[in-house]
Design an enzyme around this catalytic site. Sequence first.
Site, PDB file in Angstrom:
ATOM      1  N   LYS A  73      23.878  -8.971  -6.982  1.00 46.02           N
ATOM      2  CA  LYS A  73      24.733 -10.015  -7.565  1.00 46.02           C
ATOM      3  C   LYS A  73      26.080  -9.474  -8.013  1.00 46.02           C
ATOM      4  O   LYS A  73      26.997 -10.246  -8.260  1.00 46.02           O
ATOM      5  CB  LYS A  73      24.017 -10.714  -8.729  1.00 46.02           C
ATOM      6  CG  LYS A  73      22.763 -11.404  -8.269  1.00 46.02           C
ATOM      7  CD  LYS A  73      22.520 -12.728  -8.939  1.00 46.02           C
ATOM      8  CE  LYS A  73      21.475 -13.474  -8.115  1.00 46.02           C
ATOM      9  NZ  LYS A  73      20.733 -14.478  -8.677  1.00 46.02           N
ATOM     10  N   LYS A  78      17.238 -12.683   2.651  1.00 51.13           N
ATOM     11  CA  LYS A  78      16.197 -13.630   2.232  1.00 51.13           C
ATOM     12  C   LYS A  78      16.791 -15.039   2.101  1.00 51.13           C
ATOM     13  O   LYS A  78      17.993 -15.191   1.822  1.00 51.13           O
ATOM     14  CB  LYS A  78      15.505 -13.153   0.965  1.00 51.13           C
ATOM     15  CG  LYS A  78      16.235 -13.450  -0.283  1.00 51.13           C
ATOM     16  CD  LYS A  78      15.391 -13.200  -1.517  1.00 51.13           C
ATOM     17  CE  LYS A  78      16.318 -13.413  -2.686  1.00 51.13           C
ATOM     18  NZ  LYS A  78      15.834 -13.726  -3.934  1.00 51.13           N
ATOM     19  N   LYS A  80      18.889 -20.302  -2.303  1.00 50.53           N
ATOM     20  CA  LYS A  80      19.708 -21.499  -2.519  1.00 50.53           C
ATOM     21  C   LYS A  80      21.161 -21.165  -2.827  1.00 50.53           C
ATOM     22  O   LYS A  80      22.036 -22.015  -2.681  1.00 50.53           O
ATOM     23  CB  LYS A  80      19.088 -22.370  -3.609  1.00 50.53           C
ATOM     24  CG  LYS A  80      18.839 -21.643  -4.914  1.00 50.53           C
ATOM     25  CD  LYS A  80      17.703 -22.280  -5.696  1.00 50.53           C
ATOM     26  CE  LYS A  80      17.272 -21.393  -6.848  1.00 50.53           C
ATOM     27  NZ  LYS A  80      15.934 -21.596  -7.339  1.00 50.53           N
TER      28      LYS A  80
HETATM   29  P1  AMP Z   1      13.998 -17.962  -8.100  1.00 51.65           P
HETATM   30  O1  AMP Z   1      14.484 -19.074  -7.279  1.00 51.65           O
HETATM   31  O2  AMP Z   1      14.801 -16.715  -7.935  1.00 51.65           O
HETATM   32  O3  AMP Z   1      13.732 -18.337  -9.519  1.00 51.65           O
HETATM   33  O4  AMP Z   1      12.578 -17.570  -7.492  1.00 51.65           O
HETATM   34  C1  AMP Z   1      11.374 -18.186  -7.874  1.00 51.65           C
HETATM   35  C2  AMP Z   1      10.191 -17.607  -7.125  1.00 51.65           C
HETATM   36  O5  AMP Z   1      10.335 -17.813  -5.715  1.00 51.65           O
HETATM   37  C3  AMP Z   1      10.039 -16.090  -7.309  1.00 51.65           C
HETATM   38  O6  AMP Z   1       8.652 -15.792  -7.405  1.00 51.65           O
HETATM   39  C4  AMP Z   1      10.622 -15.530  -6.052  1.00 51.65           C
HETATM   40  O7  AMP Z   1      10.076 -14.274  -5.728  1.00 51.65           O
HETATM   41  C5  AMP Z   1      10.242 -16.580  -5.027  1.00 51.65           C
HETATM   42  N1  AMP Z   1      11.180 -16.604  -3.888  1.00 51.65           N
HETATM   43  C6  AMP Z   1      12.510 -16.880  -3.954  1.00 51.65           C
HETATM   44  N2  AMP Z   1      13.071 -16.805  -2.722  1.00 51.65           N
HETATM   45  C7  AMP Z   1      12.064 -16.464  -1.865  1.00 51.65           C
HETATM   46  C8  AMP Z   1      11.994 -16.244  -0.442  1.00 51.65           C
HETATM   47  N3  AMP Z   1      13.071 -16.331   0.339  1.00 51.65           N
HETATM   48  N4  AMP Z   1      10.808 -15.921   0.085  1.00 51.65           N
HETATM   49  C9  AMP Z   1       9.699 -15.835  -0.682  1.00 51.65           C
HETATM   50  N5  AMP Z   1       9.695 -16.028  -2.018  1.00 51.65           N
HETATM   51  C10 AMP Z   1      10.853 -16.350  -2.618  1.00 51.65           C
END
Ligand code: AMP
Length: 354
Positions: A132, A215, A218
């Site tokens: 980031k 990865k 959003k």
């Molecule tokens: P966040 O949106 O960063 O709060 O992520 C929430 C959850 O989704 C966390 O457990 C992340 O590890 C999982 N996550 C986010 N992006 C991915 C992705 N591209 N593939 C698999 N898991 C994801």
Amino acid sequence: MTEAQASPPDAPRAPSAEPKKRPRVFSGVKPTGTLTLGNYLGALRNWVQGQREVDPIFCVVNDHAITIRIDPEELRRNTREVAAIYLAVGLDPEHCILFVQSDVPEHTGLAWVLNSVTYYGELHRMTQFKDKTAKGKLEGVSAGLLNYPILMAADILLYNTDEVPVGEDQKQHVELCRDVAIRFNGLFGETFVVPKPVIPKVGARIMSLDDPTRKMEKSNPNAGSYILLTDGPDVIKKKLARAVTDSGSEILATPDKPAITNLLTIASALTGKPIPQLQEAYVGKMYGHLKKDLGELVSETLKPIQEKVATYLADPAQLEAILDRGAERARAIAGPTLALAKKRIGLGWKAAAR
Ligand code: AMP
Ligand code: TRP
């Protein structure tokens, strides 16, 4: 500790006289925007599948969302939407504790305590922080972004958590949480349960549709790179039709075919069929066949979820009542843990605290 509050009346009872304690599970998603298929496959879906075997707590981690600039009204809207998604994917509020982080002030309270046993070097080494702040641009980077894993450690440790189901990208943060817990226990006496990350076998890292080396997330400026849980069937099909592919034409999950591997991974996660079985079924077919089938599969999976999200959002009073009840149950567990940590470190100073 008022652990009994976490056991719902319908909890299955072990047959033996000595009921086996189910592992306490804690996880959360940041309401920084609408969730992606990556969030669903890497996190949410696994929470739902495992919820009956564990003692589950799931949180909308909105305190984390303010580490990057976000419009207050958007944050409120996202918080409600993520909570509605938790319910819509099938988390059962009769069984799980579901709540919004900012309703339980113990999170930020414990984070301050843990600040004192977490080192700057540890935070600075975190891959997510480095990503980031890529290109060394630290101007405008909030201290919160650096300290974020401390708050995440507080989230987990407050609930005597055994297991933290997350996608691959969060493994490092859970490992830091373990280190912090072990350090605190060593310095001040046994206080925290040391948790472990639980990463799914399939779907732990769903990649971007426009670049299979990154990865799916959003925050990517290209909306074609991700599928949102709110995307309609036409959008989903179009995004998948335009997804980059690899050279060659065989549908195989091999290291030289990262884009096809990603599509097969999504198909495997959604159908439950192992990748070799899918490869077998696609022998002699073209990439387009896989993309078309996947378009149907993803749309079909998301449609009922989207309908339920709309129902929950249409009844804010019901949603708030569920989350208020969750916050109350969460505080009953978090309060004693924070009090114990404060006592151990000397902040609980009154005679009765000793
Ligand atoms: P966040 O949106 O960063 O709060 O992520 C929430 C959850 O989704 C966390 O457990 C992340 O590890 C999982 N996550 C986010 N992006 C991915 C992705 N591209 N593939 C698999 N898991 C994801
Ligand atoms: N940091 C996590 C993410 O970005 C979200 C999160 C915050 C979390 N607190 C947590 C996940 C506690 C698991 C447990 O995905």
